[in-house]
Design a protein around this motif. Structure first.
Motif, short mmCIF file in Angstrom:
data_model
loop_
_atom_site.label_atom_id
_atom_site.label_comp_id
_atom_site.label_asym_id
_atom_site.label_seq_id
_atom_site.Cartn_x
_atom_site.Cartn_y
_atom_site.Cartn_z
N TYR A 130 -1.01 7.17 -4.54
CA TYR A 130 0.29 7.10 -5.19
C TYR A 130 0.20 6.33 -6.50
O TYR A 130 0.87 6.65 -7.47
N GLY A 131 -0.63 5.32 -6.49
CA GLY A 131 -0.80 4.48 -7.67
C GLY A 131 -1.33 5.23 -8.87
O GLY A 131 -1.25 4.75 -10.00
N SER A 132 -1.89 6.41 -8.64
CA SER A 132 -2.32 7.22 -9.79
C SER A 132 -1.42 8.43 -9.98
O SER A 132 -1.23 8.90 -11.09
N ILE A 133 -0.83 8.92 -8.88
CA ILE A 133 0.00 10.12 -8.99
C ILE A 133 1.33 9.83 -9.69
O ILE A 133 1.72 10.54 -10.62
N TYR A 134 2.04 8.78 -9.27
CA TYR A 134 3.35 8.52 -9.87
C TYR A 134 3.25 8.21 -11.36
O TYR A 134 4.02 8.76 -12.15
N PRO A 135 2.32 7.37 -11.78
CA PRO A 135 2.18 7.16 -13.23
C PRO A 135 1.80 8.45 -13.97
O PRO A 135 2.27 8.69 -15.08
N ALA A 136 0.95 9.28 -13.33
CA ALA A 136 0.56 10.54 -13.97
C ALA A 136 1.79 11.41 -14.19
O ALA A 136 1.99 11.97 -15.28
N LEU A 137 2.64 11.50 -13.18
CA LEU A 137 3.86 12.31 -13.27
C LEU A 137 4.78 11.78 -14.36
O LEU A 137 5.39 12.56 -15.11
N ALA A 138 4.89 10.46 -14.45
CA ALA A 138 5.74 9.87 -15.48
C ALA A 138 5.22 10.23 -16.86
O ALA A 138 5.99 10.57 -17.77
#
Lengths: 195, 195
Positions: free
Chosen positions: B37-45
DNA sequence: TCTCGCATGTAACGTGTTACATGATTCC
DNA sequence: GGAATCATGTAACACGTTACATGCGAGA
């Protein structure tokens, strides 16, 4: 487990400079651990600070100075401690497989090239392993492991590349039909590739 | 190629929330790409900032709000562009193999356990792949690839673990002799293990 | 001359992991 | 009552890569 551990491991078998450690890692670890100067030199500096290794400068004629590192008793202890931790799961990042997963977005010719290149890289690895003399049982085991894995990859690709290439071909042919082109020759070409 | 590309790839097949993307990645990519999640959510943002995806909040009853992401035309273009770059070499980091390389620093019992655990993890992976329905040729190809590699690993370990275990055993026996212990039973034990 | 091998290092940058923070529902 | 699933996100931290900086000697 990080570059520091790797350096300690190499040094547990004898003194070496940062440059020599890099060479050594490239020879024995290349297929399952990569380390660049940018990680080795800082690791060595850190290990020296912690007294896990000692460093001796040797001036050489006609060569830059060499810093020879040697592992200390505390260093050996730290290494064993680290090796005692249950190893974490393998971390793999394969851009090749990501590309294959979304192959439908790429033209067939590009797909062919990517697979050919990947096959070549794996065959090259297998060839380079043959030239590498085995030094100890650990090395033999790890090298055999690499041979087994890369051999399986080569076999798999040879037998199964048609899965994606065939699908890409039909997708491309469909595209040609829809745009009024001539798809007739394409299937023949693929037959040749795999004849 | 990073987590952003992966997210775009997943979204190219349909809208999804961050949570769903994670699930999807775990199911299809787990063995060759990991993302938290720590890489997915920032990526999505980041993708939203660049207008490569759009985001729509959906309030749900009895559930936290859901943010549904959808890929844009520019997003598709960026994905294809990224996929067109020749894929970099696979990056692998195997703590298990590092441990094997320095097996001589570890007691036999620990070595046995580490190898058993690694074998179990690989067998579990193979079993989990069998339960996973195949959706498209790309998925089929990539899954088969994983099966081939992990199958080769299991076979190799079964046939070759004696390389390190045997050497560890003799090293241990030598140690016992030198310290006045009784090495007599140890060889018998290993015969049992592999009977 | 130019590239390769030997030899050491730093700084900026990118990227990812881990732990933390929050909160409802459902199943055991 | 407690764990698991759904659901989103941040901040600190660790780690590694890349490019840059320097410099000599040998061989093509």
């Amino acid at each position: 487990m990080d570059t520091k551990t790797l350096c300690l491991g190499v040094l547990s078998r004898g003194e070496a400079s940062g440059y020599e450690i890099k060479r050594h890692l490239e020879e024995y670890f290349r297929h399952f651990f990569q380390a660049s100067y940018g990680s080795i030199y800082p690791a060595l500096a850190h290990l020296t600070d912690d007294a896990l290794v000692t460093c001796e400068s040797r001036s050489q004629e006609k060569r830059p100075d060499k810093k020879v590192y040697r592992i200390t008793a505390q260093g050996r202890l730290a290494l064993v401690k680290d090796l005692f931790n249950p190893p974490g799961a393998d971390k793999i990042r394969s851009e090749f497989l990501v590309t294959m997963l979304f192959f439908e977005l790429l033209p067939l010719a590009h797909l062919n090239r990517v697979i050919d290149d990947y096959l070549t890289a794996n065959r090259d690895f297998l060839a380079s392993v043959e030239d590498c003399p085995v030094t100890d049982p650990g090395h033999e085991f790890v090298t055999g492991f690499g041979r087994a894995v890369h051999g399986a990859i080569v076999d798999y690709l040879e037998d199964n590349r048609h899965l994606v290439e065939g699908a890409a071909l039909t997708a491309q042919a469909r595209g040609l039909v829809e745009s009024g082109g001539l798809p007739a020759r394409a299937p023949q070409e693929v037959e040749d590739r795999h004849a």
